[in-house]
Design an enzyme around this catalytic site. Structure first.
Site, PDB file in Angstrom:
ATOM      1  CG  ASN A  10      -1.494   1.239   1.673  1.00 33.91           C
ATOM      2  OD1 ASN A  10      -1.702   2.114   0.836  1.00 33.91           O
ATOM      3  ND2 ASN A  10      -1.804   1.369   2.955  1.00 33.91           N
ATOM      4  CE  LYS A  12       0.913   2.689   5.187  1.00 35.33           C
ATOM      5  NZ  LYS A  12       1.169   2.637   6.619  1.00 35.33           N
ATOM      6  CG  HIS A  98      -4.655   0.603   5.775  1.00 32.42           C
ATOM      7  ND1 HIS A  98      -4.200   1.623   6.575  1.00 32.42           N
ATOM      8  CD2 HIS A  98      -3.602  -0.212   5.552  1.00 32.42           C
ATOM      9  CE1 HIS A  98      -2.904   1.431   6.802  1.00 32.42           C
ATOM     10  NE2 HIS A  98      -2.521   0.327   6.195  1.00 32.42           N
ATOM     11  CD  GLU A 100      -1.965   4.513   7.614  1.00 33.20           C
ATOM     12  OE1 GLU A 100      -2.092   4.832   6.423  1.00 33.20           O
ATOM     13  OE2 GLU A 100      -0.922   3.964   8.055  1.00 33.20           O
ATOM     14  CD  GLU A 170      -1.760  -3.965   7.097  1.00 24.18           C
ATOM     15  OE1 GLU A 170      -0.584  -3.844   6.735  1.00 24.18           O
ATOM     16  OE2 GLU A 170      -2.648  -3.167   6.801  1.00 24.18           O
ATOM     17  N   GLY A 176       3.610   1.374  10.608  1.00 23.28           N
ATOM     18  CA  GLY A 176       4.158   2.716  10.429  1.00 23.28           C
ATOM     19  C   GLY A 176       5.443   2.978  11.191  1.00 23.28           C
ATOM     20  CB  SER A 216       6.967  -2.938  11.301  1.00 24.63           C
ATOM     21  OG  SER A 216       6.565  -1.644  11.705  1.00 24.63           O
TER      22      SER A 216
END
Ligand code: PGA
Length: 260
Positions: A10, A12, A98, A100, A170, A176, A216
């Site tokens: 992804n 982002k 996702h 976020e 995730e 991140g 990560s």
């Protein structure tokens, strides 16, 4: 029998149109010699790059996805992008939920379910992302949270759609720059929970659904993650945004899987 391994990223809110196209073309060239029977590659760039991205590469080599989607085909939804619009530019896959989207933009499981159903209705491969927060982990409810995210997120999904459903685990705390990567053992344990829940939801059919680990992923942990029996692929952010580095990570993980 060796399973197909999934590797994707992804992007982002990074990379311009030109940067995305050059990244994709480089990644396609780099991974050209790897049999696409062995791996499925996918990249999820930003909306504004999708039209150019879709024309830039062969989708048999790399599937292209959108990072989000509205559940309605059209209407008074300012700022949203519909499945019809994504179809028009040639997107293969839609990512739903996702971390976020859930935690910065406050989407909930019921929103994700509407998006999942809309995505499947339009024939997209549908990547549902799930994962517990650090607080939920500390309270010992990770398994319950993952089950809830799957049970609501995949509500009303039909067996006939399962060949298009993918799941990414995730954990929110692992994603991140401030993320702590999950240990391979912990990821495996949660993937087993996810696979058991999928089997409860879709008896006899759930093995069609690949479950990818993300959060990560990097060259240090990729090999130990991919050799876990319940992990079918690696969903990578930062460590994949350079085509050479992603190619190296993919090859390293494939090697580890083959020699495990
Ligand atoms: P990261 O991102 O690999 O940079 O932690 C993962 C993700 O958000 O999918």
């Amino acid at each position: 029998m060796a399973k197909k391994l999934y590797f994707g990223s992804n992007l982002k809110m990074y990379k311009t149109v030109a940067q995305t196209v050059s990244y994709l073309q480089k990644l396609e060239a780099n991974t050209n010699d790897i049999s696409k029977e062995e791996i499925q590659l996918f990249i999820i760039p930003s909306y504004t790059t999708l039209e150019s991205a879709c024309k830039a590469i062969d989708h048999n080599n790399i599937m292209l996805g959108a990072q989000n989607m509205c559940w309605e085909d059209e209407g008074q939804f300012t700022g949203e992008i519909s499945p019809v619009m994504l179809k028009e530019v040639g997107v293969d896959l839609v990512m739903i939920g996702h971390s976020e989207r859930r935690h910065v933009f406050m989407e909930n499981d019921y929103d994700e379910n509407k998006k999942v159903l809309a995505s499947l209705r339009h024939g997209f491969t549908t990547l549902l992302c799930i994962g517990e927060t650090m607080q939920e982990k500390e309270y010992g409810i990770s398994k319950e949270i993952l089950r809830q995210q799957l049970i609501i997120g995949l509500h009303d999904v039909q067996d006939s759609d399962l060949s298009k459903v993918w799941v990414a685990y995730e954990p929110v705390w692992s994603i991140g720059v401030n993320g702590i990567p999950a240990s391979a053992d912990y990821a495996q344990e949660m993937h087993v929970v996810i696979k058991e829940c999928l089997e409860e939801l879709f008896p006899g059919q759930s093995s069609q659904i690949p479950v990818l680990y993300g959060g990560s992923v990097n060259p240090t942990n990729a090999s130990e993650l991919i050799v876990q029996p319940a992990i079918d692929g690696l969903f990578t952010g930062r460590a994949a945004w350079d085509a050479d580095k992603f190619d190296a990570l993919i090859r390293q993980a494939m090697e580890a899987y083959k020699s495990a």
